[in-house]
Structure formats: C-alpha cells, structure tokens
Design an enzyme around this catalytic site. Sequence first.
Site, PDB file in Angstrom:
ATOM      1  CG  HIS A  28       2.664  13.567   9.699  1.00  0.00           C
ATOM      2  ND1 HIS A  28       2.840  14.534  10.662  1.00  0.00           N
ATOM      3  CD2 HIS A  28       2.633  12.385  10.342  1.00  0.00           C
ATOM      4  CE1 HIS A  28       2.892  13.943  11.839  1.00  0.00           C
ATOM      5  NE2 HIS A  28       2.765  12.646  11.674  1.00  0.00           N
ATOM      6  CD  GLU A 165      -4.068  19.088  -0.703  1.00  0.00           C
ATOM      7  OE1 GLU A 165      -4.096  20.335  -0.746  1.00  0.00           O
ATOM      8  OE2 GLU A 165      -3.541  18.415  -1.610  1.00  0.00           O
ATOM      9  CE1 TYR A 167      -5.643  18.162   7.103  1.00  0.00           C
ATOM     10  CE2 TYR A 167      -4.403  18.838   5.173  1.00  0.00           C
ATOM     11  CZ  TYR A 167      -4.714  17.884   6.130  1.00  0.00           C
ATOM     12  OH  TYR A 167      -4.098  16.663   6.093  1.00  0.00           O
ATOM     13  NE  ARG A 215      -0.150  21.913  -1.550  1.00  0.00           N
ATOM     14  CZ  ARG A 215      -0.037  20.742  -0.974  1.00  0.00           C
ATOM     15  NH1 ARG A 215       0.405  20.623   0.253  1.00  0.00           N
ATOM     16  NH2 ARG A 215      -0.358  19.646  -1.641  1.00  0.00           N
ATOM     17  CG  HIS A 253      -6.819  14.925   2.954  1.00  0.00           C
ATOM     18  ND1 HIS A 253      -5.881  14.580   2.008  1.00  0.00           N
ATOM     19  CD2 HIS A 253      -6.174  15.707   3.843  1.00  0.00           C
ATOM     20  CE1 HIS A 253      -4.720  15.137   2.314  1.00  0.00           C
ATOM     21  NE2 HIS A 253      -4.869  15.832   3.414  1.00  0.00           N
ATOM     22  CD  GLU A 254     -14.800  16.258   2.642  1.00  0.00           C
ATOM     23  OE1 GLU A 254     -14.156  16.651   3.632  1.00  0.00           O
ATOM     24  OE2 GLU A 254     -15.982  16.574   2.433  1.00  0.00           O
ATOM     25  CD  GLN A 340       3.072  -1.454  -1.590  1.00  0.00           C
ATOM     26  OE1 GLN A 340       3.191  -1.455  -2.804  1.00  0.00           O
ATOM     27  NE2 GLN A 340       3.448  -2.473  -0.861  1.00  0.00           N
ATOM     28  CB  CYS A 342       5.302   7.534   2.133  1.00  0.00           C
ATOM     29  SG  CYS A 342       4.535   7.300   0.533  1.00  0.00           S
ATOM     30  N   GLY A 649      10.244 -12.998  -0.427  1.00  0.00           N
ATOM     31  CA  GLY A 649       9.173 -13.991  -0.464  1.00  0.00           C
ATOM     32  C   GLY A 649       9.662 -15.375  -0.083  1.00  0.00           C
TER      33      GLY A 649
HETATM   34 FE1  SF4 Z   1       6.110   4.452  -2.711  1.00  0.00          FE
HETATM   35 FE2  SF4 Z   1       6.026   6.479  -0.976  1.00  0.00          FE
HETATM   36 FE3  SF4 Z   1       8.369   5.444  -1.664  1.00  0.00          FE
HETATM   37 FE4  SF4 Z   1       7.062   6.868  -3.419  1.00  0.00          FE
HETATM   38  S1  SF4 Z   1       7.867   7.593  -1.498  1.00  0.00           S
HETATM   39  S2  SF4 Z   1       8.011   4.877  -3.789  1.00  0.00           S
HETATM   40  S3  SF4 Z   1       4.966   6.390  -2.905  1.00  0.00           S
HETATM   41  S4  SF4 Z   1       6.726   4.401  -0.578  1.00  0.00           S
END
Ligand code: SF4
Length: 672
Positions: A28, A165, A167, A215, A253-254, A340, A342, A649
């Site tokens: 997504h 997953e 769902y 899936r 997911h849980e 991070q 995604c 930084g």
């Molecule tokens: Fe990180 Fe997502 Fe990029 Fe992979 S796709 S490097 S998990 S941000």
Amino acid sequence: MTEYRHLLSPITLSGVTLRNRSLMGSMHTGLEETGDWGRVAAFYAARAEGGAGLIVTGGMAPNREGGVFPGAAGLFSAADIANHRRVTDAVHAAGGRIAMQILHAGRYAYSPDCVAPSAIKSPISPFPPKELDEAGIEKQIADIATAAARAVEAGYDGVEVMGSEGYFLNEFLVTHTNRRTDAWGGSYENRMRLPVEVVARVRTALGPEKILVYRISLIDLVPDGSTWDEVITLARAVQAAGASVLNTGIGWHEARVPTIATSVPRAAFTDLTARLRPEVQIPVIASNRINTPDVAEGILAQGMADMVSMARPWLADPAFIAKASTGRAGQIAPCIACNQACLDHTFSGKLTSCLVNPRACHETELVIAPAAGPRRIAVVGAGPAGMTAAITAAGRGLDVTLFDRATEVGGQLNLAKQVPGKEEFHGLVDWFRAELDRSGVILRLGTEAGVEDLRGFDGVIVATGVTPRDPGIPADPGSQVLSYIDVLQGAAVGPRVAVVGAGGIGFDVAEFLAEPGASPTLDRAAWRREWGVAAPWDTRGGLTAARPEAAAREIWLLQRKPEKPGRKLGKTTGWIHRATLQARGVKMLGGINYDRIGADGLAVSQGPARENPQVLPVDTVVLCAGQEPARALSDALTAAGIAHHRIGGADVAAELDAKRAIDQAMRVAATL
Ligand code: SF4
Ligand code: NAP
C-alpha cells in the site's frame, strides 16, 4: 547461461507468460488515494521497465466496509476503471504484467463499519466488527467477484486474492476469529467455504485466461491458527476452484512475532513454501525477507518455490531485475528492511517512499536531470547524506570531490551495522562504496577539509554529521563513562551497564550489549527459538513458547521522560525492539534523574520530587543522549563568505536519521 538462470526464466500462469519469476509483492503506497493517476502509473511503469515479472498492486477494496480505512481505493466507478487503465497501459507499454490485489480487510478495517465472520474485536483495531449474516456474506463474495470483473475491464492481467495476514478470508479459516455455527463456521470444511467460494467466483469473473494469485497463510502465528493439514486442504481446494498460483502469506498482522523486519533472517520462511510445493500442482511463490537476486535464485535453484515475491526491494530499486539480468547485481540499491519510509509512513498516513531511494513514489516529482555546465562540487562528510549528495550530483554529470576525515566511507552507518539485527547495513555501506566508485566521485578520505580546501569549488555541500551530546552528568574520577560510538567501535564494557538515553541509539546499544553470542538474525533456528516460532506441521499456527537467550550483561536502559521507553521508535518496528530487550531482561525505566556517576554506580532518582534515590550498581555508563549538529565547518564557511548547502545531521541533528539525510541530500543535489 546467465548468472540468475532460474530467476530469469519465464513461467506461464493460466496462459499468461511472465518474462521471469519475480513477483513484485503488493504494497500500500497511498499513491492511489492522492488521485494523481499519472503518478501511480509512473510508479508501476518504472518497476515494469525495471523487469518485474508480475507486479501486484496495493490492495484494492472490494467495497466500502472492506477497505483498510475509510476512503481506501477500489474500483467503484467508471472513472476508477479509467484511472486503473492508465496504470495497466503504462505497465504493458513497458513490457510488464500486472495483477490487482483485492483486499477485504475484515475486522482489520479501520472503520466502525468493519465486518467479520464473528463479532470479535482485533487487538490492533479499536473497532469491534459486525458479524455478517448470510446475506451479508453473499454480498462480500459478490463484491469481491465484481472487483475482479472490473479489474479485467481495467486491463489487468489478473488479480491476487488476499487470503492471508489475518484479513477477511483468513478470519473465516480459524476459530480464533470464526465462532459461527452455520454453514460458514464449525468444521474446517465450513470455515474454508468462504475463501474457496471467493476463488471460484473470482475465477468465473476473470475467465480462464487471467492470472488468479491466491495468497495463502502458511503460518498464522496467532493462537488457534490453522494446522498444516488445514493449510494443505485449503491449498488444494483453492487450486481446484481456479487459482493459478499460490503466494505465501506469513503471520497475521496482530502476531507478536516479527515477519518482515530487518532482524528477521533472510528467507526466514521459505521452508514452509518448499513444504507446500509438492502438495499442489500449481506453482507456489516464496515470500518475506528476500532482498537480493542471490537469495531469490538460491530459493528457486533449490526447488523451494516456482517464483519469488519481493515487495520493498522494488521500492529500493525499480531496476532490480534489469540490473540482475545484465551483470549489474552489485548496483541494486539494497532494501535494508527498515520499514522507516515505507510501512512506517503507511501507518502514519504518509505517502510511502524508501529510505535508500527517496524517488520511490516520487518518480514524477523528484527528477534527477543532467546538470547545466561542467562544475566542480565539493561534498564534505561521507555519511549517508554526503554519499547520496555526491552520487546524485555525479550522476547529473557534475565533477564531484567527496572529503571525509575518516579513512572509510559510511559515517554512522558503520556503527549501525555493528548492532545485532542490523546486518543489512553492511550491504548498504558496500553499495554506497561501489556506487561512489562507479560514479567517478573523487574520494579524499582521511582528509579534514577546511575553508581553504573548499574555496575553488563552484558548489559546496556540508554533510559533517553530528557529535554525541554530553548530558553533563557529574562523574567521579575512575568511573567508566563511554559514548555509544566508543561502545559500537568495540570499547570494553563491564558486566553491569546503564544506558543513558532510550532513543533509537540507546535501544541499539542495549541490544548490542545484551547479545550473548552471534546475532539470531544470522541463525534461523536461534531466531525461531527467540520468538517462539515452531514448524506449523508440529504446532497449530506455528506458535510455541519463546526461549530467548539470557542477556550477556545486566542492563538498565534509562530516560528522563516519564513514559515507557521506546514510544518514539518506528511505528512498525518499535515493539520488536521493546520485546527483544524485555525478553533479555533489560530494565527499562522512564522518569529518571541522573544525579551522579561514581565508582559504585549511577546515582539516580525519580520524578520532579527526586523520589526513590538509589545507586544502580553498574560498572559502565554509556551515553546515548542524542546528538548535536557538527557545524564547525559550516560556521567557518559562513564566516569566510562561502555559500554552501548544509544537509543531514549537520543541518538538523534532532532527528538524525538516514531517511531524512538521504532524502534531503538527493533533493539538494538534484537542484545544483
Ligand atoms: Fe527501508 Fe522500506 Fe526502503 Fe526497504 S523499502 S530500505 S524497508 S524504507
Ligand atoms: P533520540 O532518539 O533523540 O534519543 C535521544 C535520547 O537521549 C532520548 O531518550 C532522550 O530522552 C535522551 N536525552 C536527550 N537529551 C538528554 C540530556 N541532556 N541528558 C540525558 N538524556 C538526554 O536520539 P538517538 O537515540 O541519538 O537517535 C537519533 C535518531 O537516529 C532517531 O531518529 C533514531 O531513530 C535514529 N537512529 C539512528 C541510529 C544510528 O545508528 N545512527 C540508530 C538507531 C536509530 P530523555 O530526554 O527523555 O532523557
């Protein structure tokens, strides 16, 4: 014979021939919801141009109640179909194939209108679902079939029916979520009736010559999950109902077991797909933590699967297969599975991107075009920001020199890669180094660039990074106080440790110091013991008691804020870090005042009234109290009247993280 013979060999599914065995897994991205369909088309077309065998779109809602959140995209109108047609046309023009995922979220739908087999609330949603009656179930099936018919109208080569997953379809399969006593619950035959009926009706809607990916959850990782016999029974039933191929789903997911984070071993679950393969006649697809062509080829060459699904790696590098197939595998930007930019973005309602590749989902907006005129650019600092700026600028045809006083490139990434569970950072640093070599950047390592060194350049970028903050805790002589840099560079640390500061780095350092041996990320059996993952053929749902190793040290992880440490860690990964340290017996305390460091330990008290004073009996105190920007060079350049860009930084240390640094670096270098 090519290097990736199996990965690059074609495969035919329901009469549709794919040029290779890579599936770009569903993600997504949030792009559809922007309404900018040119951008959606550009995103998928780039992956088709980059060689993806079969692209699967992000999950499309079959109806309003099944959307992951209110307003989730789906094919509800003629306009929607026309928009999707732009995507399929763009992918086909690029030589690719694309299937639309139909995702009914069931009780995971973030909406008071969510529906499920039984009215049992999920632990990860605030909304109790409505139990469907017979007519309601029929409506869901009909809506899913209608979505499939509209996908054909929109030009898709097929659909993926999301059955894993946790769902909607998955919820029918297990008593964890299905307590019905009618024909849709009770016996396994009844519980699997809905997914099988969905597949049959979707096949009818598609016709015989479209791909139907199902899936299937091979390991639920929740209590009362499916047994392996049930998984096989379902696999055969959906095969008979018309599925072309089975894609692997891992964990609900849980589930309290990580399934895709960077600390999960590579290809951690392929043994499950391999065990499924001989049980069915249709092809099977392996998934989860597959991120290089070598890993993918290995899975296929060993006969563990017929195809390989990779999702996030296609964000990191849209040309994954194009590079793998032309002897350029080393140039593939590696997905480090950090989540991070995604998944953490997705769950914060932000557009997906990629830490390593900020152009992901920004293809039409962040354009790297050739630069005007031959100009000389200096970049100071070879951390993630400086390396990205240098590579991007050189890629635009600029003449770039990159300085760093260290003798190797990588900056703080070289620290991150020492942390157990962050082994993927090795590959990231290697990739940066190789890209620097390839792009012709002149490297001046071991060189502290000063104002005079930078005078002759046409452009200067300062990426000098950060210095660790000294929190100024009074310390008696003889006490051992180290910075996180000392520790991650191998300084000797005593058996009892206090870590001051519980941000991302405090957690990393605590994990580093707690690790008793080799990282479990590099040992699948050890990792499974650590998280209580069993073979699903031995234990229902694949869950067993966790058996974590004892910590190598006694550790206190401390912060001043009166809240649970780790609250600000990544949305989708913070819980993993907290659980890892909890399992290792690390004591995590908030609301701490640091009063003094003495030979007998760290004197602390709690709260504004300095209650509960005590001395934590530690041998070593490690400071992880955040960072300050390293701006000496930038200030000197300003004083000398030399214009420059400050990035990473050195610009903002408060949120020092590679994602922001790389994004900012690429944007600055794109406009030089
Ligand atoms: Fe990180 Fe997502 Fe990029 Fe992979 S796709 S490097 S998990 S941000
Ligand atoms: P951070 O997340 O800002 O955490 C700093 C910690 O220090 C906080 O726990 C803070 O908590 C404490 N602190 C701040 N000022 C203090 C002071 N004067 N005295 C005592 N304690 C103080 O910073 P970080 O841990 O350095 O991580 C920075 C960023 O890098 C984060 O976004 C993180 O996700 C990312 N990251 C980077 C790496 C890497 O290797 N470079 C690794 C992991 C994460 P209190 O104020 O409550 O005490």
